[in-house]
Design a protein around this motif. Structure first.
Motif, PDB file in Angstrom:
ATOM      1  N   ASP A  56       5.029  27.956  32.698  1.00 45.22           N
ATOM      2  CA  ASP A  56       3.920  28.493  31.983  1.00 45.22           C
ATOM      3  C   ASP A  56       2.630  29.138  32.939  1.00 45.22           C
ATOM      4  N   MET A  57       2.388  30.358  32.655  1.00 43.83           N
ATOM      5  CA  MET A  57       1.387  31.615  32.993  1.00 43.83           C
ATOM      6  C   MET A  57       2.384  31.572  34.667  1.00 43.83           C
ATOM      7  N   VAL A  58       3.442  32.071  34.602  1.00 41.34           N
ATOM      8  CA  VAL A  58       4.839  32.823  35.970  1.00 41.34           C
ATOM      9  C   VAL A  58       4.225  34.372  36.412  1.00 41.34           C
ATOM     10  N   GLY A  59       3.170  34.576  35.678  1.00 50.13           N
ATOM     11  CA  GLY A  59       2.904  36.275  35.972  1.00 50.13           C
ATOM     12  C   GLY A  59       1.238  36.551  36.734  1.00 50.13           C
ATOM     13  N   THR A  60       0.877  35.505  37.102  1.00 54.52           N
ATOM     14  CA  THR A  60      -0.924  35.766  37.698  1.00 54.52           C
ATOM     15  C   THR A  60      -0.949  36.788  38.441  1.00 54.52           C
ATOM     16  N   LYS A  61      -2.089  37.668  37.920  1.00 52.24           N
ATOM     17  CA  LYS A  61      -1.478  38.045  39.110  1.00 52.24           C
ATOM     18  C   LYS A  61      -1.908  38.202  40.783  1.00 52.24           C
ATOM     19  N   LYS A  62      -2.640  37.169  40.939  1.00 53.38           N
ATOM     20  CA  LYS A  62      -3.606  36.578  42.480  1.00 53.38           C
ATOM     21  C   LYS A  62      -2.565  35.060  42.795  1.00 53.38           C
ATOM     22  N   VAL A  63      -0.819  35.465  42.230  1.00 53.01           N
ATOM     23  CA  VAL A  63      -0.723  34.038  42.616  1.00 53.01           C
ATOM     24  C   VAL A  63      -0.553  34.245  44.291  1.00 53.01           C
ATOM     25  N   THR A  64      -0.745  32.487  44.733  1.00 51.86           N
ATOM     26  CA  THR A  64      -0.708  32.555  46.540  1.00 51.86           C
ATOM     27  C   THR A  64       0.236  31.608  46.827  1.00 51.86           C
ATOM     28  N   LYS A  65       0.387  30.129  45.893  1.00 57.07           N
ATOM     29  CA  LYS A  65       1.512  29.429  45.588  1.00 57.07           C
ATOM     30  C   LYS A  65       2.321  29.552  44.137  1.00 57.07           C
ATOM     31  N   LYS A  88      14.443  13.836  31.059  1.00 60.05           N
ATOM     32  CA  LYS A  88      14.425  14.358  31.950  1.00 60.05           C
ATOM     33  C   LYS A  88      13.268  15.898  32.387  1.00 60.05           C
ATOM     34  N   ALA A  89      12.463  16.115  33.127  1.00 56.56           N
ATOM     35  CA  ALA A  89      11.745  17.497  32.557  1.00 56.56           C
ATOM     36  C   ALA A  89      10.619  17.595  34.175  1.00 56.56           C
ATOM     37  N   SER A  90      10.458  19.023  34.236  1.00 61.76           N
ATOM     38  CA  SER A  90       9.779  19.491  35.481  1.00 61.76           C
ATOM     39  C   SER A  90       9.321  21.120  34.943  1.00 61.76           C
ATOM     40  N   GLY A  91       9.144  21.419  35.779  1.00 59.86           N
ATOM     41  CA  GLY A  91       8.565  23.238  35.331  1.00 59.86           C
ATOM     42  C   GLY A  91       7.517  23.671  36.804  1.00 59.86           C
ATOM     43  N   VAL A  92       7.403  25.111  36.516  1.00 55.91           N
ATOM     44  CA  VAL A  92       6.934  25.317  37.230  1.00 55.91           C
ATOM     45  C   VAL A  92       5.637  26.767  36.740  1.00 55.91           C
ATOM     46  N   ILE A  93       4.607  27.261  37.204  1.00 56.50           N
ATOM     47  CA  ILE A  93       3.098  27.454  37.216  1.00 56.50           C
ATOM     48  C   ILE A  93       2.798  28.380  38.125  1.00 56.50           C
ATOM     49  N   SER A  94       2.280  30.283  38.071  1.00 63.24           N
ATOM     50  CA  SER A  94       2.066  30.602  39.082  1.00 63.24           C
ATOM     51  C   SER A  94       0.586  31.046  39.551  1.00 63.24           C
ATOM     52  N   GLU A  95       0.375  29.537  39.584  1.00 62.73           N
ATOM     53  CA  GLU A  95      -1.063  29.670  39.875  1.00 62.73           C
ATOM     54  C   GLU A  95      -1.029  27.648  41.103  1.00 62.73           C
ATOM     55  N   ASP A  96      -2.394  27.652  41.849  1.00 62.52           N
ATOM     56  CA  ASP A  96      -1.796  26.424  42.377  1.00 62.52           C
ATOM     57  C   ASP A  96      -3.184  25.912  41.832  1.00 62.52           C
ATOM     58  N   SER A  97      -3.983  26.097  40.470  1.00 62.26           N
ATOM     59  CA  SER A  97      -5.021  25.234  39.343  1.00 62.26           C
ATOM     60  C   SER A  97      -4.899  25.985  38.211  1.00 62.26           C
ATOM     61  N   LEU A  98      -5.468  26.199  37.160  1.00 64.14           N
ATOM     62  CA  LEU A  98      -5.299  26.568  36.309  1.00 64.14           C
ATOM     63  C   LEU A  98      -6.077  27.386  35.713  1.00 64.14           C
ATOM     64  N   SER A  99      -7.005  27.449  36.893  1.00 68.80           N
ATOM     65  CA  SER A  99      -7.560  28.803  36.190  1.00 68.80           C
ATOM     66  C   SER A  99      -8.116  29.699  37.469  1.00 68.80           C
ATOM     67  N   VAL A 130      -0.685  40.867  33.529  1.00 65.77           N
ATOM     68  CA  VAL A 130       0.223  40.083  34.300  1.00 65.77           C
ATOM     69  C   VAL A 130       0.903  41.147  35.702  1.00 65.77           C
ATOM     70  N   LEU A 131       1.289  40.511  36.871  1.00 62.65           N
ATOM     71  CA  LEU A 131       2.000  41.440  37.884  1.00 62.65           C
ATOM     72  C   LEU A 131       3.632  41.725  37.636  1.00 62.65           C
ATOM     73  N   PRO A 132       3.929  41.975  37.505  1.00 64.86           N
ATOM     74  CA  PRO A 132       5.187  42.178  37.613  1.00 64.86           C
ATOM     75  C   PRO A 132       6.577  42.513  38.167  1.00 64.86           C
ATOM     76  N   LYS A 133       5.681  41.700  39.618  1.00 63.07           N
ATOM     77  CA  LYS A 133       6.226  41.058  40.443  1.00 63.07           C
ATOM     78  C   LYS A 133       6.648  40.057  41.178  1.00 63.07           C
TER      79      LYS A 133
END
Length: 315
Positions: A202-211, A257-268, A284-287
């Motif tokens: 979910d939301m794996v292309g956030t432009k300002k992702v730090t973690k 068994k479930a898990s996942g990834v999101i490209s930001e350390d808070s939702l917004s 969206v940040l292509p990188k």
């Protein structure tokens, strides 16, 4: 009439000889041609641009349908049609899983690569719908596009995995995680037991992702495997407890068994366009999208035991 025993004996001898010869021919083992061997394979590197093709298609769909891809709106149905059409062309067993919510028709897109043990399933998922305020290209065109490009990579690689590889694109998640609940609820107890792992993106292309956030409210082993992929590449991660506010919740509640990834350390906090009209392709940040797409491929192929057929070497 005279008895001609010698002549009859000769005929019997000939008959016995022929029968014995035929029996020997039948009993002789036939030569068996060696079939292709299955060997383990790593996924190819997926270019950052590859999933962005789908991002731009979803943008076009939103532009042509009132600016959004929300449940009950034409933009969502057009998104479903695009994903299914692309998967069908790639050779997947693709079905639409219908449900209704708030008086409107919704669909999940379920796609299965028709190889591997059908009693042992590894599943990936991402929600396909947006909010009514905008096109939802980070939330969650990014997860949906990363999964779609992964499906195409599986098909291009002609995988013959140990386990069955299944994908799900959920509808009406933005209005209460409706699609994923409807899908899990539709499965029998036996079908639920076949799913050994579910991973959500979910939301794996956030432009300002730090973690990169790894779901902590799920299976610890899967979370550790996801975290290890990032750590091996010196990419910072953080454990994030979503309190079952994401699409993995229905699977977790069903004992899968479930898990996942999101490209930001808070939702917004890192995305000022979260649930806004500006959550478009430019948001969206292509990188980041490329990192997520390759991470998904690596983990998925490991979990499914990805293999490819190699023709035997002839002497």
């Amino acid at each position: 009439m005279r008895y001609r025993a010698p002549a009859i004996a000769a005929v019997l001898c000939v008959t016995v000889a022929i029968t014995t010869s035929q029996a020997n021919a039948v009993a002789a083992p036939a030569a068996v041609a060696a079939g292709p061997a299955l060997v383990a394979i790593d996924p190819p590197t997926i270019a950052d641009e590859a999933p962005m093709v789908h991002i731009r298609e979803l943008q076009k769909i939103a532009d042509a349908n009132g600016g959004n891809r929300a449940h009950g709106r034409a933009g969502f149905k057009a998104s479903v049609d695009y994903v299914k059409r692309t998967l069908d062309a790639a050779g997947f067993q693709t079905t639409l899983h219908p449900f209704t919510h708030a008086g409107a028709q919704g669909w999940n897109v379920i796609a299965e690569w028709p190889h591997g043990d059908a009693n042992n399933v590894v599943m990936l998922g991402a929600h396909l719908d947006s909010v009514t305020a905008g096109p939802g290209l980070n939330d969650n065109g990014t997860g949906a596009s990363a999964l779609l490009e992964n499906a195409l990579t599986v098909a291009k690689s002609n995988l013959r995995p140990d386990k069955r590889m299944r994908f799900g694109w959920w509808g009406a998640e933005e209005v209460g995680l409706i699609g994923s609940k409807a899908y899990v609820s539709s499965l029998s107890a036996a079908e639920k037991k076949k799913i050994g792992a579910y991973l959500n993106f979910d939301m794996v292309g956030t432009k300002k992702v730090t973690k990169w956030g790894i779901y902590s409210d799920g299976d610890a082993g899967l979370a550790s495997q996801l975290d290890a992929w990032f750590k091996a590449r010196n990419i910072p991660t953080i454990s994030i407890n979503l309190n079952s506010r994401s699409d993995h919740a229905a699977f977790r509640a069903a004992g899968i068994k479930a898990s996942g990834v999101i490209s930001e350390d808070s939702l917004s906090r890192l995305d000022p366009c979260y649930h806004q009209a500006c959550d478009n392709a430019a948001n969206v940040l292509p990188k980041a999208e490329g990192i997520a797409t390759n991470m998904i491929a690596s983990i998925f192929w490991q979990l499914a035991g990805a293999k490819t057929a190699v023709a035997p070497v002839r002497s």
